[in-house]
Scaffold this active site. Structure first.
Site, PDB file in Angstrom:
ATOM      1  CB  SER A  37      -0.935   0.011   1.208  1.00  0.00           C
ATOM      2  OG  SER A  37      -0.193   0.150   2.401  1.00  0.00           O
ATOM      3  CB  SER A 127       8.596   6.402  16.289  1.00  0.00           C
ATOM      4  OG  SER A 127       8.951   7.742  16.056  1.00  0.00           O
ATOM      5  CB  ALA A 128      12.637   9.228  18.519  1.00  0.00           C
ATOM      6  CE1 TYR A 152       4.298   6.688  12.435  1.00  0.00           C
ATOM      7  CE2 TYR A 152       5.077   8.564  13.709  1.00  0.00           C
ATOM      8  CZ  TYR A 152       5.324   7.371  13.066  1.00  0.00           C
ATOM      9  OH  TYR A 152       6.598   6.872  13.073  1.00  0.00           O
ATOM     10  CE  LYS A 156       5.193   3.713  14.421  1.00  0.00           C
ATOM     11  NZ  LYS A 156       5.221   2.394  13.782  1.00  0.00           N
ATOM     12  CG  PHE A 181      16.372   8.526  17.753  1.00  0.00           C
ATOM     13  CD1 PHE A 181      16.255   7.321  18.445  1.00  0.00           C
ATOM     14  CD2 PHE A 181      16.159   9.696  18.455  1.00  0.00           C
ATOM     15  CE1 PHE A 181      15.941   7.294  19.811  1.00  0.00           C
ATOM     16  CE2 PHE A 181      15.860   9.669  19.812  1.00  0.00           C
ATOM     17  CZ  PHE A 181      15.750   8.476  20.486  1.00  0.00           C
ATOM     18  NE  ARG A 234      13.305  15.977  14.434  1.00  0.00           N
ATOM     19  CZ  ARG A 234      12.994  17.148  14.992  1.00  0.00           C
ATOM     20  NH1 ARG A 234      13.841  17.738  15.818  1.00  0.00           N
ATOM     21  NH2 ARG A 234      11.828  17.720  14.735  1.00  0.00           N
TER      22      ARG A 234
HETATM   23  N1  UFG Z   1      12.655  19.457   7.554  1.00  0.00           N
HETATM   24  C1  UFG Z   1      12.870  20.568   6.779  1.00  0.00           C
HETATM   25  N2  UFG Z   1      12.400  20.559   5.495  1.00  0.00           N
HETATM   26  C2  UFG Z   1      11.732  19.501   4.965  1.00  0.00           C
HETATM   27  C3  UFG Z   1      11.529  18.357   5.762  1.00  0.00           C
HETATM   28  C4  UFG Z   1      11.994  18.383   7.064  1.00  0.00           C
HETATM   29  O1  UFG Z   1      13.456  21.554   7.212  1.00  0.00           O
HETATM   30  O2  UFG Z   1      11.328  19.574   3.795  1.00  0.00           O
HETATM   31  C5  UFG Z   1      13.184  19.444   8.920  1.00  0.00           C
HETATM   32  C6  UFG Z   1      12.121  19.245   9.972  1.00  0.00           C
HETATM   33  O3  UFG Z   1      11.546  20.490  10.325  1.00  0.00           O
HETATM   34  C7  UFG Z   1      12.917  18.596  11.087  1.00  0.00           C
HETATM   35  C8  UFG Z   1      13.977  17.783  10.355  1.00  0.00           C
HETATM   36  O4  UFG Z   1      14.056  18.339   9.049  1.00  0.00           O
HETATM   37  O5  UFG Z   1      13.551  19.570  11.847  1.00  0.00           O
HETATM   38  C9  UFG Z   1      13.645  16.329  10.237  1.00  0.00           C
HETATM   39  O6  UFG Z   1      12.348  16.207   9.685  1.00  0.00           O
HETATM   40  P1  UFG Z   1      11.768  14.824   9.160  1.00  0.00           P
HETATM   41  O7  UFG Z   1      10.383  15.082   8.666  1.00  0.00           O
HETATM   42  O8  UFG Z   1      12.723  14.185   8.245  1.00  0.00           O
HETATM   43  O9  UFG Z   1      11.761  13.956  10.471  1.00  0.00           O
HETATM   44  P2  UFG Z   1      10.969  14.188  11.817  1.00  0.00           P
HETATM   45  O10 UFG Z   1      11.999  14.307  12.884  1.00  0.00           O
HETATM   46  O11 UFG Z   1       9.941  15.234  11.759  1.00  0.00           O
HETATM   47  O12 UFG Z   1      10.146  12.856  11.812  1.00  0.00           O
HETATM   48  C10 UFG Z   1      10.603  11.744  12.408  1.00  0.00           C
HETATM   49  C11 UFG Z   1      10.008  10.489  11.742  1.00  0.00           C
HETATM   50  C12 UFG Z   1       8.550  10.398  12.026  1.00  0.00           C
HETATM   51  C13 UFG Z   1       8.284  10.638  13.471  1.00  0.00           C
HETATM   52  C14 UFG Z   1       8.828  11.959  13.885  1.00  0.00           C
HETATM   53  C15 UFG Z   1       8.541  12.307  15.292  1.00  0.00           C
HETATM   54  O13 UFG Z   1      10.232  10.502  10.351  1.00  0.00           O
HETATM   55  O14 UFG Z   1       8.130   9.119  11.662  1.00  0.00           O
HETATM   56  O15 UFG Z   1      10.223  11.888  13.715  1.00  0.00           O
HETATM   57  O16 UFG Z   1       9.088  13.526  15.633  1.00  0.00           O
HETATM   58  F1  UFG Z   1       6.992  10.639  13.766  1.00  0.00           F
END
Ligand code: UFG
Length: 342
Positions: A37, A127-128, A152, A156, A181, A234
């Protein structure tokens, strides 16, 4: 040694396919179950190409208990790694029932069927996100979970709780939850990697698609956070390292080395990296310039989260090995392969 079989649900997907490769290379038999999917059969083909093993693939929706049960009839696996789940944070806020129905039902079916068929070990993809905006950093497994801000994230937490309760109550069931993470990068062969559908929601696929010219410009969500350079922090974990953490968890369970019926491990590097640092490293190691701009903060983002990995290091005998540089090279190699860029 008798060969052991592991069921990998969601095994055609990004983390599942890399994990299948590590399991097979370590001598496990693997069965991949996936309803495709949010993944592609090419993920399975990639696993076969890398390992040279014709790994069985079953197209099944884990929410369909009857169909899912057929797999338990057919294959004698003692362990399951349950990846199959929806994972888009924003979508889960817009359509929470889609997430509760899919992510909870499929996991409940896993636990029920494991019990019904007398199977033992369950590894759950957590997930973190369960830590939210943590009060202290880095987060340890004992750090308090915060109320989820998306359906989501809530699934988790709920699945962790289901696994904790089920392994506490049922003698036969052992559980390990791995809290990932930020997984990034691709297999060094460039035969498997992340294949987001539509506009990527995560940072690294957005970067690689921008470098490939598929997206015009990367938006950096916020440069006014209380961090050194103003962007979020991160813990970016290499996908092959992450896959190896699953192998370590399965080894621990199948060899009976668990300290408790239910265990939780952080799977990260222990290193905080800012968005700007990640972008600059990507540019440097791949020798290119990325088109990017600073944009407003994204709703729901935490300022910073990174892992204390001491427990996973000690108990799983696992630690992240690949450098951020190598990981970001692999991400670009994969994107180039997908886009046919020389
Ligand atoms: N970011 C950008 N531009 C983008 C995409 C992301 O600046 O186009 C930044 C976000 O603001 C964040 C960092 O890059 O600071 C990481 O973002 P991601 O979306 O790659 O990852 P996240 O930390 O938001 O997400 C991860 C997992 C999710 C989970 C989440 C919880 O991918 O599954 O952590 O915080 F739910």
């Amino acid at each position: 040694m008798e060969r052991k079989t592991v069921l990998v649900s969601g095994g055609a997907g990004y983390i599942g396919s890399h994990t299948a490769v590590e399991l097979i290379n370590a001598g496990y038999d693997v069965v991949i179950a996936d309803n495709l999917s949010n993944s592609d059969i090419s993920g399975v083909e990639g696993v076969r190409a890398i390992t040279g093993v014709d790994v069985p693939f079953v197209n099944v929706d884990c929410c369909d208990k009857q169909a899912f049960a057929q797999l338990f009839e057919q294959y004698n696996f003692d362990s399951v790694i349950h990846f199959a789940a929806y994972k888009a944070v924003g979508e889960s806020v817009a359509d929470p029932m889609k997430y509760y129905r899919n992510n909870l039902l499929s996991f409940i079916n896993v636990v029920d069927l494991m019990r019904q068929y007398g199977r033992h070990n369950i590894v759950f993809s957590s997930s973190a996100t369960v830590y939210g905006e943590a009060d202290t950093l880095p987060v340890t497994e004992a750090t308090e979970r915060k109320a989820a801000t998306s359906a989501y994230g809530n699934t988790k937490q709920m699945c962790e709780d289901i696994l904790r309760d089920a392994s506490g109550a049922y003698e036969q069931i052992n559980g390990i939850a791995l809290r990932y993470f930020n997984p990034i990068g691709a297999h060094p062969s460039a035969l498997i990697g992340e294949l987001p559908r539509g506009v990527p929601q995560n940072l690294v696929p957005y970067i690689t698609q921008t470098a490939a010219g598929v997206r015009e410009c990367l938006s950096i969500f916020g440069d006014d956070y209380p961090t050194e350079d103003g962007s979020c922090l991160r813990d970016y974990i290499d996908i092959v390292d992450l896959a190896k953490a699953h192998l370590a968890a399965i080894n621990r369970m199948t060899e009976g080395r668990c300290n408790a019926k239910y265990e939780v491990f952080n799977v990260g590097t222990g290193r905080a990296v800012s968005v700007f640092e990640l972008v600059k490293t990507f540019e440097k190691v791949n020798n290119l310039k990325l088109n990017y701009k600073v944009a407003p903060r994204r709703q729901g983002d935490v300022v910073a989260v990174w892992a204390d990995t001491a427990l996973a290091n000690k108990e799983l005998g696992w630690q992240a090995e690949r450098s951020l540089e190598d990981t970001l090279r692999s991400a670009w190699e994969w994107e180039k392969r997908v886009r046919n860029i020389k």
